[in-house]
Design a protein around this motif. Structure first.
Motif, mmCIF file in Angstrom:
data_model
loop_
_atom_site.group_PDB
_atom_site.id
_atom_site.type_symbol
_atom_site.label_atom_id
_atom_site.label_comp_id
_atom_site.label_asym_id
_atom_site.label_seq_id
_atom_site.Cartn_x
_atom_site.Cartn_y
_atom_site.Cartn_z
ATOM 1 N N GLU A 141 0.795 -1.225 0.000
ATOM 2 C CA GLU A 141 0.000 0.000 0.000
ATOM 3 C C GLU A 141 0.829 1.277 0.000
ATOM 4 O OE1 GLU A 141 -3.869 -1.473 2.554
ATOM 5 O OE2 GLU A 141 -2.091 -0.853 3.671
ATOM 6 N N GLY A 142 2.136 1.170 0.020
ATOM 7 C CA GLY A 142 2.993 2.342 0.112
ATOM 8 C C GLY A 142 3.046 3.130 -1.184
ATOM 9 N N PRO A 143 3.806 4.211 -1.193
ATOM 10 C CA PRO A 143 3.880 5.081 -2.370
ATOM 11 C C PRO A 143 4.720 4.529 -3.514
ATOM 12 C CG PRO A 143 5.353 5.881 -0.657
ATOM 13 C CD PRO A 143 4.611 4.731 -0.059
ATOM 14 N N PHE A 144 5.260 3.334 -3.355
ATOM 15 C CA PHE A 144 6.140 2.788 -4.380
ATOM 16 C C PHE A 144 5.392 2.014 -5.465
ATOM 17 C CE2 PHE A 144 8.530 3.329 -0.509
ATOM 18 C CZ PHE A 144 9.675 3.975 -0.938
ATOM 19 N N GLY A 145 4.117 1.755 -5.223
ATOM 20 C CA GLY A 145 3.331 1.038 -6.212
ATOM 21 C C GLY A 145 3.560 -0.458 -6.147
ATOM 22 N N PRO A 146 2.676 -1.224 -6.781
ATOM 23 C CA PRO A 146 2.795 -2.691 -6.723
ATOM 24 C C PRO A 146 4.062 -3.238 -7.371
ATOM 25 C CG PRO A 146 1.141 -2.009 -8.331
ATOM 26 C CD PRO A 146 1.533 -0.781 -7.580
ATOM 27 N N GLN A 147 4.622 -2.511 -8.322
ATOM 28 C CA GLN A 147 5.798 -3.018 -9.024
ATOM 29 C C GLN A 147 7.076 -2.879 -8.211
ATOM 30 O OE1 GLN A 147 5.809 -0.886 -12.740
ATOM 31 N NE2 GLN A 147 4.382 -2.310 -13.729
ATOM 32 N N HIS A 148 7.162 -1.843 -7.406
ATOM 33 C CA HIS A 148 8.396 -1.573 -6.668
ATOM 34 C C HIS A 148 8.226 -1.694 -5.159
ATOM 35 C CE1 HIS A 148 10.072 -0.093 -10.458
ATOM 36 N NE2 HIS A 148 8.961 0.619 -10.605
ATOM 37 N N GLY A 149 7.037 -2.068 -4.714
ATOM 38 C CA GLY A 149 6.800 -2.196 -3.287
ATOM 39 C C GLY A 149 7.672 -3.247 -2.634
ATOM 40 N N GLN A 150 7.884 -4.350 -3.337
ATOM 41 C CA GLN A 150 8.708 -5.416 -2.769
ATOM 42 C C GLN A 150 10.152 -4.956 -2.610
ATOM 43 O OE1 GLN A 150 8.330 -9.129 -4.800
ATOM 44 N NE2 GLN A 150 9.326 -10.293 -3.183
ATOM 45 N N THR A 151 10.633 -4.157 -3.562
ATOM 46 C CA THR A 151 11.991 -3.616 -3.449
ATOM 47 C C THR A 151 12.117 -2.715 -2.229
ATOM 48 O OG1 THR A 151 12.275 -3.678 -5.861
ATOM 49 C CG2 THR A 151 13.746 -2.234 -4.608
ATOM 50 N N ALA A 152 11.125 -1.848 -2.031
ATOM 51 C CA ALA A 152 11.134 -0.960 -0.865
ATOM 52 C C ALA A 152 11.094 -1.759 0.424
ATOM 53 C CB ALA A 152 9.946 -0.001 -0.938
ATOM 54 N N MET A 153 10.327 -2.854 0.432
ATOM 55 C CA MET A 153 10.248 -3.692 1.619
ATOM 56 C C MET A 153 11.603 -4.333 1.923
ATOM 57 S SD MET A 153 7.925 -7.105 2.259
ATOM 58 C CE MET A 153 8.950 -8.042 1.099
ATOM 59 N N MET A 154 12.268 -4.838 0.906
ATOM 60 C CA MET A 154 13.558 -5.497 1.108
ATOM 61 C C MET A 154 14.617 -4.496 1.572
ATOM 62 S SD MET A 154 13.604 -8.065 -2.183
ATOM 63 C CE MET A 154 15.251 -8.636 -1.778
ATOM 64 N N LEU A 155 14.609 -3.290 0.984
ATOM 65 C CA LEU A 155 15.581 -2.279 1.390
ATOM 66 C C LEU A 155 15.342 -1.808 2.824
ATOM 67 C CD1 LEU A 155 15.732 -0.093 -1.859
ATOM 68 C CD2 LEU A 155 17.505 -1.647 -1.001
ATOM 69 N N SER A 156 14.091 -1.809 3.236
ATOM 70 C CA SER A 156 13.741 -1.297 4.567
ATOM 71 C C SER A 156 13.968 -2.303 5.683
ATOM 72 C CB SER A 156 12.269 -0.860 4.586
ATOM 73 O OG SER A 156 12.050 0.217 3.717
ATOM 74 N N THR A 157 13.982 -3.579 5.353
ATOM 75 C CA THR A 157 14.060 -4.610 6.391
ATOM 76 C C THR A 157 15.246 -4.446 7.333
ATOM 77 O OG1 THR A 157 12.846 -6.213 5.035
ATOM 78 C CG2 THR A 157 14.223 -7.091 6.811
ATOM 79 N N PRO A 158 16.476 -4.261 6.843
ATOM 80 C CA PRO A 158 17.599 -4.129 7.799
ATOM 81 C C PRO A 158 17.487 -2.877 8.666
ATOM 82 C CG PRO A 158 18.333 -3.704 5.551
ATOM 83 C CD PRO A 158 16.969 -4.279 5.445
ATOM 84 N N PHE A 159 16.992 -1.778 8.116
ATOM 85 C CA PHE A 159 16.854 -0.547 8.897
ATOM 86 C C PHE A 159 15.761 -0.689 9.958
ATOM 87 C CE2 PHE A 159 18.555 0.911 4.779
ATOM 88 C CZ PHE A 159 19.690 1.579 5.213
ATOM 89 N N ALA A 160 14.645 -1.320 9.558
ATOM 90 C CA ALA A 160 13.545 -1.511 10.509
ATOM 91 C C ALA A 160 13.963 -2.428 11.653
ATOM 92 C CB ALA A 160 12.321 -2.078 9.784
ATOM 93 N N LEU A 161 14.660 -3.509 11.308
ATOM 94 C CA LEU A 161 15.127 -4.424 12.340
ATOM 95 C C LEU A 161 16.110 -3.734 13.283
ATOM 96 C CD1 LEU A 161 15.635 -7.768 10.384
ATOM 97 C CD2 LEU A 161 14.107 -7.386 12.328
ATOM 98 N N PHE A 162 17.033 -2.956 12.702
ATOM 99 C CA PHE A 162 18.016 -2.284 13.545
ATOM 100 C C PHE A 162 17.347 -1.270 14.471
ATOM 101 C CE2 PHE A 162 21.087 1.039 14.559
ATOM 102 C CZ PHE A 162 22.144 0.289 15.054
ATOM 103 N N ALA A 163 16.335 -0.549 13.971
ATOM 104 C CA ALA A 163 15.616 0.417 14.803
ATOM 105 C C ALA A 163 14.956 -0.273 15.991
ATOM 106 C CB ALA A 163 14.583 1.168 13.971
#
Length: 339
Positions: free
Chosen positions: A270-292
């Protein structure tokens, strides 16, 4: 799932012995009431200070960041927000800043006697006697009048802030004394901030985003309750009698998992990246979210610094640096996907 344990943290009993509370009340009543003496001491320390500075401290300006960060989230998902939508979101931020400031003053007036028994909250302007109750009540009334002027522009569009006020009245009068319901009520206030922003843009608020905000708020609030147990036990806040260190450790784990999963699902679906790039945004965010999350739990369980969530999020250098790099990565990704 394995329980997070802090071996060096003493267990706080769920029920405080009634005699301890009675003894505390007796000591408070001695020599012309210790509370009044604390008020006089606070007033003495206030000599030479400017009343405006004390009133500014009363409304807790640093907490305005809650509205400044959450209400405009609706603009991130908008493809091309109009000037009217941006202006509407700006008024929504102002409305929630005024509403939350009025709520803080109302709570401080209602809790002034308990706050004087707390090692940190006793230095708040009303509890310390630097601001009198009449002056605080006048300040609160002025804020409510200003809020009314903002809401009068479009009453139906400001239903989230009105619900927020009603919810906080119920919280001050009763809900703050009910374990678990107390943190849920405050967390709902953060969700209402996000809803207010989407109400001004006319877009539908993403479900995963609302779940993320709610669970993240619960995580921070539970951490705050845990710190209160460590600092003052259940005497200061009656609802703490329904908590224990073991329970808060479990609740921190549950809220952490829910916040992580829902946040990543929001970016993917549902994010602003759209269905095509949402998975990429999720993968890039995972290490930062976990570290936070790891850093927050480290501050909670090791450094025992979870008493003020705003201070943790805005003044911890590690947390701020992680957030800035994370925001930069997502910002660059967002630009690239819209080229």
């Amino acid at each position: 799932m394995r329980l997070v344990e802090s071996a060096d943290v003493p267990e706080i009993p769920q029920r405080q012995d009634a005699t301890q509370e009675g003894a505390a009340q007796d000591r408070t009543a001695q020599d012309g009431t210790a509370q009044d003496g604390g008020v006089r001491d606070g007033a003495a320390r206030a000599r030479g200070r400017r009343p405006i500075a004390e009133l500014a401290a009363l409304i807790r300006p640093s907490h305005a960041v809650k509205a400044i960060l959450l209400v405009p989230v609706a603009l991130i998902g908008a493809s091309s927000p109009t000037l009217a939508e941006v202006a509407g979101v700006g008024w929504a931020v102002v409305a929630f800043v005024l509403a939350s400031a009025a709520v803080y003053i109302g709570n401080d007036i209602a809790d002034r006697h308990r706050d004087r028994l707390h090692p940190v909250k006793r230095d708040r302007p009303i509890a310390a006697g630097r601001v009198g109750v009449p002056a605080a009540a006048i300040c609160c009334a002025v804020l409510v009048v200003l809020l009314g002027a903002v809401v009068a522009r479009s009453p139906l569009s400001f239903w989230p802030v009105l619900v927020y006020l009603a919810l906080n009245v119920a919280y001050t009068r009763a809900l703050k004394h009910v374990p678990l319901i107390d943190v849920g009520t405050v967390a709902a206030g953060f969700v209402l901030r996000v809803l207010q922003g989407y109400e001004m843009t006319g877009d539908r608020a993403p479900a995963w985003l609302l779940i993320t905000v709610f669970s993240m708020s619960l995580l921070l609030l539970i951490g705050k309750r845990r710190q209160e147990l460590l600092e003052a036990g259940a005497v200061h806040r009656p609802a703490l009698r329904g908590y224990s260190m073991e329970l808060t450790n479990w609740l921190l784990q549950i809220a952490s998992v829910l916040a992580l999963v829902s946040g990543l699902m929001y970016l993917r679906d549902e994010g602003p990246f759209g269905p095509q790039h949402g998975q990429t945004a999720m993968m890039l965010s995972t290490p930062f979210a976990l570290f936070a999350l790891f850093r927050y739990l480290q501050l909670q369980l090791v450094d025992k610094e979870g008493g003020d969530p705003v201070r943790v999020l805005l003044r911890d250098r590690v947390m701020v640096a992680n957030s800035m790099v994370w925001a930069a990565v997502l910002g660059v990704t967002l630009v690239l996907v819209h080229l």
